[in-house]
Write an enzyme that holds these catalytic residues in place. Structure first.
Site, PDB file in Angstrom:
ATOM      1  N   SER A   1      25.555 -36.010  22.985  1.00 28.95           N
ATOM      2  CA  SER A   1      24.796 -35.672  24.189  1.00 28.95           C
ATOM      3  C   SER A   1      25.761 -35.561  25.359  1.00 28.95           C
ATOM      4  CB  SER A   1      23.753 -36.761  24.473  1.00 28.95           C
ATOM      5  OG  SER A   1      23.247 -36.575  25.772  1.00 28.95           O
TER       6      SER A   1
ATOM      7  N   HIS B   1      23.993 -31.565  21.978  1.00 29.53           N
ATOM      8  CA  HIS B   1      22.707 -32.003  22.552  1.00 29.53           C
ATOM      9  C   HIS B   1      22.752 -31.885  24.076  1.00 29.53           C
ATOM     10  CE1 HIS B   1      18.918 -34.301  22.395  1.00 29.53           C
ATOM     11  NE2 HIS B   1      19.344 -34.914  23.494  1.00 29.53           N
TER      12      HIS B   1
ATOM     13  N   ASP C   1      20.565 -32.311  27.560  1.00 28.91           N
ATOM     14  CA  ASP C   1      19.397 -32.933  28.181  1.00 28.91           C
ATOM     15  C   ASP C   1      19.056 -32.218  29.477  1.00 28.91           C
ATOM     16  OD1 ASP C   1      18.896 -35.239  26.409  1.00 28.91           O
ATOM     17  OD2 ASP C   1      20.928 -35.796  26.996  1.00 28.91           O
TER      18      ASP C   1
ATOM     19  N   MET D   1      16.704 -32.128  32.620  1.00 29.87           N
ATOM     20  CA  MET D   1      15.797 -33.031  33.360  1.00 29.87           C
ATOM     21  C   MET D   1      15.418 -32.384  34.691  1.00 29.87           C
ATOM     22  SD  MET D   1      17.721 -36.632  32.750  1.00 29.87           S
ATOM     23  CE  MET D   1      18.479 -37.034  31.166  1.00 29.87           C
TER      24      MET D   1
ATOM     25  N   HIS E   1      17.031 -30.455  24.735  1.00 27.27           N
ATOM     26  CA  HIS E   1      15.986 -31.475  24.879  1.00 27.27           C
ATOM     27  C   HIS E   1      15.408 -31.347  26.286  1.00 27.27           C
ATOM     28  CE1 HIS E   1      15.226 -36.155  25.119  1.00 27.27           C
ATOM     29  NE2 HIS E   1      14.123 -35.461  25.232  1.00 27.27           N
TER      30      HIS E   1
ATOM     31  N   MET F   1      13.260 -32.520  29.159  1.00 25.11           N
ATOM     32  CA  MET F   1      12.542 -33.665  29.752  1.00 25.11           C
ATOM     33  C   MET F   1      11.998 -33.194  31.099  1.00 25.11           C
ATOM     34  SD  MET F   1      15.241 -36.584  28.748  1.00 25.11           S
ATOM     35  CE  MET F   1      16.413 -35.312  28.312  1.00 25.11           C
TER      36      MET F   1
ATOM     37  N   MET G   1      12.521 -40.794  20.663  1.00 24.03           N
ATOM     38  CA  MET G   1      13.291 -41.431  21.745  1.00 24.03           C
ATOM     39  C   MET G   1      13.356 -42.933  21.475  1.00 24.03           C
ATOM     40  SD  MET G   1      14.429 -39.139  23.718  1.00 24.03           S
ATOM     41  CE  MET G   1      15.249 -40.306  24.804  1.00 24.03           C
TER      42      MET G   1
ATOM     43  N   ASP H   1      17.368 -40.474  19.412  1.00 22.52           N
ATOM     44  CA  ASP H   1      18.116 -40.272  20.658  1.00 22.52           C
ATOM     45  C   ASP H   1      17.985 -41.505  21.547  1.00 22.52           C
ATOM     46  OD1 ASP H   1      19.285 -39.235  22.952  1.00 22.52           O
ATOM     47  OD2 ASP H   1      17.766 -37.691  23.298  1.00 22.52           O
TER      48      ASP H   1
HETATM   49  C1  DX5 Z   1      18.311 -39.827  27.504  1.00 27.23           C
HETATM   50  C2  DX5 Z   1      18.866 -38.654  26.784  1.00 27.23           C
HETATM   51  C3  DX5 Z   1      19.880 -38.966  25.760  1.00 27.23           C
HETATM   52  C4  DX5 Z   1      21.088 -39.708  26.268  1.00 27.23           C
HETATM   53  C5  DX5 Z   1      21.562 -40.601  25.166  1.00 27.23           C
HETATM   54  O1  DX5 Z   1      17.245 -39.422  28.273  1.00 27.23           O
HETATM   55  O2  DX5 Z   1      17.837 -37.940  26.144  1.00 27.23           O
HETATM   56  O3  DX5 Z   1      20.268 -37.805  25.041  1.00 27.23           O
HETATM   57  O4  DX5 Z   1      22.124 -38.874  26.671  1.00 27.23           O
HETATM   58  O5  DX5 Z   1      22.595 -41.367  25.638  1.00 27.23           O
HETATM   59  P1  DX5 Z   1      23.130 -42.650  24.857  1.00 27.23           P
HETATM   60  O6  DX5 Z   1      23.548 -42.205  23.493  1.00 27.23           O
HETATM   61  O7  DX5 Z   1      24.267 -43.110  25.700  1.00 27.23           O
HETATM   62  O8  DX5 Z   1      22.001 -43.653  24.799  1.00 27.23           O
HETATM   63 ZN    ZN Z   2      18.344 -36.277  24.765  1.00 28.62          ZN
END
Ligand code: DX5
Ligand code: ZN
Length: 213
Positions: A6, A31, A33, A35, A64, A66, A135, A173
């Site tokens: 990620s 990956h 993210d 947001m 992903h 969010m 999650m 994740d």
């Molecule tokens: C959190 C993200 C994850 C995050 C995971 O909202 O969806 O992908 O980057 O990070 P680690 O592996 O550090 O928990």
């Molecule tokens: Zn993620």
């Protein structure tokens, strides 16, 4: 086990080098993210950054989302043709329609569930997704601790998938590292997302290798 670093935990000032380090280090998916500051209390990447990432990454993108307004973001990022696009059960009013829309772009649709959500609620959608993302932390930030009850959810989900004869992978994740990867594998996961564990390691290749069990 497939490994998806990620990039939320990458050093954004050197994002290109960071992406190359995990591509060359044996990662399977990148990956990303996304947001929006509404669904989660954080902001990350927009289309221009994703466009750049799609040009330099030698491995497929795993996006992903969010976000609150999922359908808007699906349209926005679909032209980048990620391998997977994951949408949250909690933010989709018409989940089945959104998943069908993602597939219509030639992208594998996936559904994500937050820690508080019940995996049983996915029962009728399992045959329409290529992946479920569980999650194991509250979404929004990297480097949080793995929530222990996630393992029970993963095992239940695996049984549901088998019972419904669904062709769908399980990705996890949040808080994934060499400390819990064996338990997660035994629980039935196929893809491990890891941010801080991989990008916090000097040697990306061996961090990735330690998850490929
Ligand atoms: C959190 C993200 C994850 C995050 C995971 O909202 O969806 O992908 O980057 O990070 P680690 O592996 O550090 O928990
Ligand atoms: Zn993620």
């Amino acid at each position: 086990m497939l490994v998806a670093p990620s990039i939320l935990s990458a050093n954004f000032l050197y994002l290109k080098d960071e992406v190359i380090s995990v591509c060359e280090g044996g990662a399977d998916l990148l990956h990303i993210d996304v947001m929006d500051g509404h669904f989660v209390p954080n902001l990350t990447f927009g289309p221009a950054v994703l466009q750049g990432l799609s040009e330099i990454s030698t491995i497929p993108l795993d996006v992903h989302l969010m976000v609150e307004n999922t359908d808007f973001f699906v349209e926005l990022f679909a032209p980048l043709k990620p391998k997977y696009m994951s949408v949250h059960l909690e933010s989709c009013k018409h989940l089945h329609r959104t998943l069908e829309r993602i597939r219509s772009f030639g992208i594998s649709p996936a559904v994500v569930i937050n820690p508080h959500s019940n995996e049983e609620d996915l029962k009728y959608i399992l045959n329409d997704v290529d992946m479920v993302l569980v999650m194991s932390v509250n979404p929004g930030f990297g480097a949080q601790s793995f929530i222990p009850f996630s393992l029970e959810k993963i095992k239940n989900l695996k049984n549901l998938i088998l019972a419904r004869n669904a062709n769908c992978l399980i990705e996890v994740d949040g808080g994934v590292s060499d400390k819990n990867i064996s338990l997660l594998k035994d629980g039935g996961i196929d893809i491990a997302v890891a941010g801080s564990y991989i990008f916090g390691a000097k040697d990306r290749r061996s961090a990735i290798a330690s998850l490929k069990i």
